[in-house]
Write a protein that holds these residues in place. Sequence first.
Motif, PDB file in Angstrom:
ATOM      1  N   ASP A 231      58.101  35.270  30.247  1.00 23.17           N
ATOM      2  CA  ASP A 231      57.031  35.749  31.135  1.00 23.17           C
ATOM      3  C   ASP A 231      57.514  36.918  31.982  1.00 23.17           C
ATOM      4  O   ASP A 231      56.849  37.954  32.105  1.00 23.17           O
TER       5      ASP A 231
ATOM      6  N   ASP B  42      53.287  34.838  28.832  1.00 21.74           N
ATOM      7  CA  ASP B  42      52.171  35.610  29.380  1.00 21.74           C
ATOM      8  C   ASP B  42      52.662  36.424  30.571  1.00 21.74           C
ATOM      9  O   ASP B  42      53.162  35.863  31.552  1.00 21.74           O
TER      10      ASP B  42
ATOM     11  N   ALA C 104      51.767  35.670  34.420  1.00 23.32           N
ATOM     12  CA  ALA C 104      52.443  34.696  35.290  1.00 23.32           C
ATOM     13  C   ALA C 104      53.353  35.473  36.228  1.00 23.32           C
ATOM     14  O   ALA C 104      54.336  36.072  35.808  1.00 23.32           O
TER      15      ALA C 104
ATOM     16  N   GLU D 233      55.040  29.921  38.755  1.00 25.56           N
ATOM     17  CA  GLU D 233      53.808  29.946  37.973  1.00 25.56           C
ATOM     18  C   GLU D 233      54.096  29.694  36.501  1.00 25.56           C
ATOM     19  O   GLU D 233      53.339  29.008  35.808  1.00 25.56           O
ATOM     20  N   SER D 234      55.212  30.241  36.015  1.00 29.86           N
ATOM     21  CA  SER D 234      55.588  29.997  34.624  1.00 29.86           C
ATOM     22  C   SER D 234      55.843  28.513  34.386  1.00 29.86           C
ATOM     23  O   SER D 234      55.343  27.925  33.412  1.00 29.86           O
TER      24      SER D 234
ATOM     25  N   SER E  23      54.738  26.050  36.157  1.00 30.77           N
ATOM     26  CA  SER E  23      53.471  25.330  36.319  1.00 30.77           C
ATOM     27  C   SER E  23      52.679  25.363  35.018  1.00 30.77           C
ATOM     28  O   SER E  23      52.098  24.352  34.586  1.00 30.77           O
ATOM     29  N   ARG E  24      52.660  26.505  34.342  1.00 32.43           N
ATOM     30  CA  ARG E  24      51.945  26.614  33.067  1.00 32.43           C
ATOM     31  C   ARG E  24      52.557  25.682  32.025  1.00 32.43           C
ATOM     32  O   ARG E  24      51.841  25.037  31.257  1.00 32.43           O
TER      33      ARG E  24
ATOM     34  N   PRO F 239      43.813  24.783  29.987  1.00 30.61           N
ATOM     35  CA  PRO F 239      44.533  25.989  30.417  1.00 30.61           C
ATOM     36  C   PRO F 239      43.707  26.803  31.399  1.00 30.61           C
ATOM     37  O   PRO F 239      42.513  27.034  31.173  1.00 30.61           O
TER      38      PRO F 239
ATOM     39  N   LEU G 149      44.511  33.217  34.442  1.00 29.67           N
ATOM     40  CA  LEU G 149      45.601  33.651  35.305  1.00 29.67           C
ATOM     41  C   LEU G 149      45.251  34.933  36.042  1.00 29.67           C
ATOM     42  O   LEU G 149      44.611  35.830  35.487  1.00 29.67           O
TER      43      LEU G 149
ATOM     44  N   PHE H  12      45.798  30.762  39.587  1.00 31.86           N
ATOM     45  CA  PHE H  12      45.154  30.026  38.492  1.00 31.86           C
ATOM     46  C   PHE H  12      43.690  29.783  38.865  1.00 31.86           C
ATOM     47  O   PHE H  12      43.359  29.577  40.034  1.00 31.86           O
TER      48      PHE H  12
END
Length: 336
Positions: free
Chosen positions: A157, A222, A225, A230-231, A233-234, A244, A247, A263
């Motif tokens: 990411d 992605d 992120a 955040e990465s 969390s995904r 999903p 973002l 998100f």
Amino acid sequence: MHDTEQQAWRDNVVLARDIDSPGERSEFFTQARRGEFTRIFRGVHVPTTVWLALGPDERHRAIVKAAAAFAGRELVFSHASAVGVWRLPWIGVWPDRAHVTVPTASGGRSKKMFVRHTTGVPEEIEHIEGIAVTTIARTVADIARTQPFGCAVTVADAALRRTTHPLTRVSTTHPLTRVSTTHSFTEVPRTGLIQEDIVRELQGIPIRQGVAKALRVIGFADARADRPGESMSRVSMMAARLPPPELQVVLAGATGRVWTVDFFWPIVGLIGEFDGQAKYTDPVFLRGRTPEQALSDEKDREDDLRAAGYDMSRWGWKLAMSPNLLRRHLMAAGLR
């Protein structure tokens, strides 16, 4: 590593083999026993004051530079060491040895100073602060193939996000999770990375073990992120089989002001925000504000979005790292 710290390290690293005078060697090792120098490897020391001032990622870069100085020839640093030199984030504990890539016929034995990867020296390499490293695409491919999914996604990411950010922020580590976040700027080569670049590098690695997992990492990565939290969390959302989110969505508050949220689940009008401590301590995020001002601004932002009819859920590292905890948290907030 800050410029002053880099210079201090370069000026003060001591290779014991270079101390010719018996008297000077005796004095140096007396100082080392008193704790004035810290041994990185056998025969390689740095002043303890310099070492203690470094964060975990900075210490790994110091290990890389010490290994390069000790080797006395150009080595191509790779895997976690390339991640550190590229200033990409890392999940977990930084290695205590330097990782290098060597020709496939070199044999696979690693030593106390190095972890040697016999995946072949790529034709294309980069030089950052005088250190030869694998390209950012090859670095991500190596990590995607060899590291746990969450760590690999976090690296991927950030590397994809780097495409539009030629200046990258030097890493520090969150004390609870040992996850690298960011706080100040240093120059690294500009990149124009896309997923296809990583796939091409992956296809050129002669060792095929881990390729299937790497392709999953690359497909999931992605650039939107915005932070390591955040990465992760995904990754936890996917593991928990949650819907999903979209973002970095721009939403209008009740006042008409527009805000970008981490998100968003439009079907239930739920906003999700990773709320790491960096938001209230990192100078990059503070932008000249005090932590108190940043907290007040964040409250005003949340109030404005809630007044516009959105629900909001926040979480930190503990939940980001746990699929079960994050699932319960988001379901309680209204996610279905």
